[in-house]
Scaffold this motif. Structure first.
Motif, mmCIF file in Angstrom:
data_model
loop_
_atom_site.group_PDB
_atom_site.id
_atom_site.type_symbol
_atom_site.label_atom_id
_atom_site.label_comp_id
_atom_site.label_asym_id
_atom_site.label_seq_id
_atom_site.Cartn_x
_atom_site.Cartn_y
_atom_site.Cartn_z
ATOM 1 N N ASN A 134 0.826 -1.219 0.000
ATOM 2 C CA ASN A 134 0.000 0.000 0.000
ATOM 3 C C ASN A 134 0.855 1.261 0.000
ATOM 4 N N ILE A 135 1.949 1.268 0.774
ATOM 5 C CA ILE A 135 2.844 2.427 0.798
ATOM 6 C C ILE A 135 3.498 2.610 -0.574
ATOM 7 N N LEU A 136 3.950 1.522 -1.181
ATOM 8 C CA LEU A 136 4.565 1.621 -2.508
ATOM 9 C C LEU A 136 3.597 2.232 -3.512
ATOM 10 N N LYS A 137 2.359 1.782 -3.491
ATOM 11 C CA LYS A 137 1.347 2.336 -4.396
ATOM 12 C C LYS A 137 1.127 3.818 -4.113
ATOM 13 N N GLU A 138 1.044 4.166 -2.829
ATOM 14 C CA GLU A 138 0.779 5.546 -2.423
ATOM 15 C C GLU A 138 1.874 6.515 -2.873
ATOM 16 N N ILE A 139 3.124 6.065 -2.857
ATOM 17 C CA ILE A 139 4.227 6.965 -3.231
ATOM 18 C C ILE A 139 4.552 6.909 -4.728
ATOM 19 N N GLY A 140 3.823 6.105 -5.469
ATOM 20 C CA GLY A 140 4.001 6.098 -6.922
ATOM 21 C C GLY A 140 4.906 5.017 -7.473
ATOM 22 N N ILE A 141 5.247 4.024 -6.669
ATOM 23 C CA ILE A 141 5.996 2.877 -7.185
ATOM 24 C C ILE A 141 5.004 2.013 -7.955
ATOM 25 N N ARG A 142 5.357 1.620 -9.176
ATOM 26 C CA ARG A 142 4.420 0.912 -10.047
ATOM 27 C C ARG A 142 4.590 -0.595 -10.061
ATOM 28 N N MET A 143 5.778 -1.082 -9.673
ATOM 29 C CA MET A 143 6.032 -2.520 -9.645
ATOM 30 C C MET A 143 7.018 -2.812 -8.526
ATOM 31 N N ALA A 144 6.936 -4.032 -7.982
ATOM 32 C CA ALA A 144 7.893 -4.432 -6.945
ATOM 33 C C ALA A 144 8.273 -5.895 -7.146
ATOM 34 N N PHE A 145 9.532 -6.180 -6.820
ATOM 35 C CA PHE A 145 10.106 -7.500 -7.059
ATOM 36 C C PHE A 145 10.407 -8.215 -5.747
ATOM 37 N N THR A 146 10.040 -9.482 -5.690
ATOM 38 C CA THR A 146 10.315 -10.333 -4.534
ATOM 39 C C THR A 146 11.706 -10.946 -4.689
ATOM 40 N N THR A 147 12.050 -11.890 -3.831
ATOM 41 C CA THR A 147 13.300 -12.635 -4.001
ATOM 42 C C THR A 147 13.030 -13.998 -4.645
ATOM 43 N N LYS A 148 11.816 -14.227 -5.074
ATOM 44 C CA LYS A 148 11.503 -15.471 -5.772
ATOM 45 C C LYS A 148 12.194 -15.434 -7.126
ATOM 46 N N VAL A 149 12.955 -16.479 -7.411
ATOM 47 C CA VAL A 149 13.727 -16.552 -8.648
ATOM 48 C C VAL A 149 12.804 -16.937 -9.793
ATOM 49 N N GLY A 150 12.954 -16.238 -10.896
ATOM 50 C CA GLY A 150 12.191 -16.609 -12.071
ATOM 51 C C GLY A 150 11.903 -15.431 -12.968
ATOM 52 N N ARG A 151 11.213 -15.720 -14.022
ATOM 53 C CA ARG A 151 10.846 -14.719 -15.013
ATOM 54 C C ARG A 151 9.497 -14.092 -14.666
ATOM 55 N N VAL A 152 9.235 -12.985 -15.304
ATOM 56 C CA VAL A 152 7.953 -12.303 -15.170
ATOM 57 C C VAL A 152 7.201 -12.498 -16.477
ATOM 58 N N TYR A 153 5.931 -12.827 -16.363
ATOM 59 C CA TYR A 153 5.100 -13.069 -17.530
ATOM 60 C C TYR A 153 3.881 -12.144 -17.520
ATOM 61 N N PRO A 154 3.252 -11.969 -18.653
ATOM 62 C CA PRO A 154 2.013 -11.178 -18.662
ATOM 63 C C PRO A 154 1.039 -11.719 -17.609
ATOM 64 N N GLY A 155 0.478 -10.812 -16.831
ATOM 65 C CA GLY A 155 -0.453 -11.202 -15.779
ATOM 66 C C GLY A 155 0.191 -11.449 -14.427
ATOM 67 N N SER A 156 1.525 -11.417 -14.352
ATOM 68 C CA SER A 156 2.179 -11.568 -13.047
ATOM 69 C C SER A 156 1.750 -10.413 -12.146
ATOM 70 N N PRO A 157 1.548 -10.673 -10.841
ATOM 71 C CA PRO A 157 1.120 -9.596 -9.939
ATOM 72 C C PRO A 157 2.167 -8.480 -9.877
ATOM 73 N N GLU A 158 1.745 -7.249 -10.100
ATOM 74 C CA GLU A 158 2.670 -6.111 -10.224
ATOM 75 C C GLU A 158 3.535 -5.855 -8.998
ATOM 76 N N TYR A 159 3.071 -6.227 -7.828
ATOM 77 C CA TYR A 159 3.842 -5.959 -6.608
ATOM 78 C C TYR A 159 4.417 -7.236 -6.006
ATOM 79 N N GLU A 160 4.440 -8.317 -6.800
ATOM 80 C CA GLU A 160 5.025 -9.580 -6.369
ATOM 81 C C GLU A 160 5.727 -10.263 -7.539
ATOM 82 N N LEU A 161 6.562 -9.505 -8.234
ATOM 83 C CA LEU A 161 7.251 -10.018 -9.419
ATOM 84 C C LEU A 161 8.509 -10.787 -9.031
ATOM 85 N N ASN A 162 8.855 -11.776 -9.837
ATOM 86 C CA ASN A 162 10.084 -12.551 -9.629
ATOM 87 C C ASN A 162 11.300 -11.720 -10.019
#
Length: 185
Positions: A134-162
């Protein structure tokens, strides 16, 4: 199309091959030229509170940090995004992002965002919660990456990207597999 729009477009249905990767990366040096040759475009998520004004002497045995002076030098290959300002720390086993009071978390994230003009974020230690998102969205961050290893595909959750990590000990062969350079056309 500017670099940020290219990353954002990665979440849309793809109609052309796109080489775009988020690598958790400290010091860049000579790899930038190799990456540029293969037309891979990378994000480097930076802990702004650990940056120095002048470049460090490269030590391949430790994670080195890019300096403020070096940011423009590598902008042709790396998009510089946020990994926090001073909150890349643990309190026990919890990241400061989930352990500290929300106003302090917001201030740290906003400081790093403003210093880098960032729109993307990599969670320190991969730890986050709904408040962090919620804070990331509020300050204008559009995407966030986790430490889960892997690629990002269409439809991946914007705030839980690999994301994929490149360390000082990552071999060139491993690096090429991460960015799939061998399959580049």
């Amino acid at each position: 199309m500017d670099k940020k729009k290219r990353i954002r477009k990665y979440r849309q249905p793809l109609t052309y091959p796109l080489r775009l990767h988020l690598l958790y990366y400290g010091k860049i040096h000579g790899q930038a030229k190799l990456i540029h040759l293969f037309m891979a475009y990378l994000c480097s998520c930076i802990i702004t509170g650990q940056m120095k004004n002048k470049p460090e002497t490269l030590n391949p045995n430790v994670l080195n940090y890019i300096s403020w002076l070096e940011l423009p030098k590598y902008a042709y290959v790396f998009q510089h995004e946020s990994h926090s300002n001073h909150f890349h720390r643990l309190l026990g086993k919890q990241s400061y992002l989930v352990a500290q009071p929300l106003p302090a978390v917001k201030q740290d994230l906003l400081t790093a965002k403003n210093l880098l003009h960032a729109h993307y974020f990599a969670y320190p230690y991969g730890q986050y919660n709904d408040n962090t998102i919620n804070i990331l969205k509020e300050i204008g961050i559009r995407m966030a990456f986790t430490t889960k290893v892997g690629r990002v595909y269409p439809g991946s959750p914007e705030y839980e990207l690999n994301r994929n990590a490149v360390y000082p000990y990552t071999t060139m062969r491993q690096f090429m597999q991460i960015v799939r350079i061998s399959s580049a056309k």
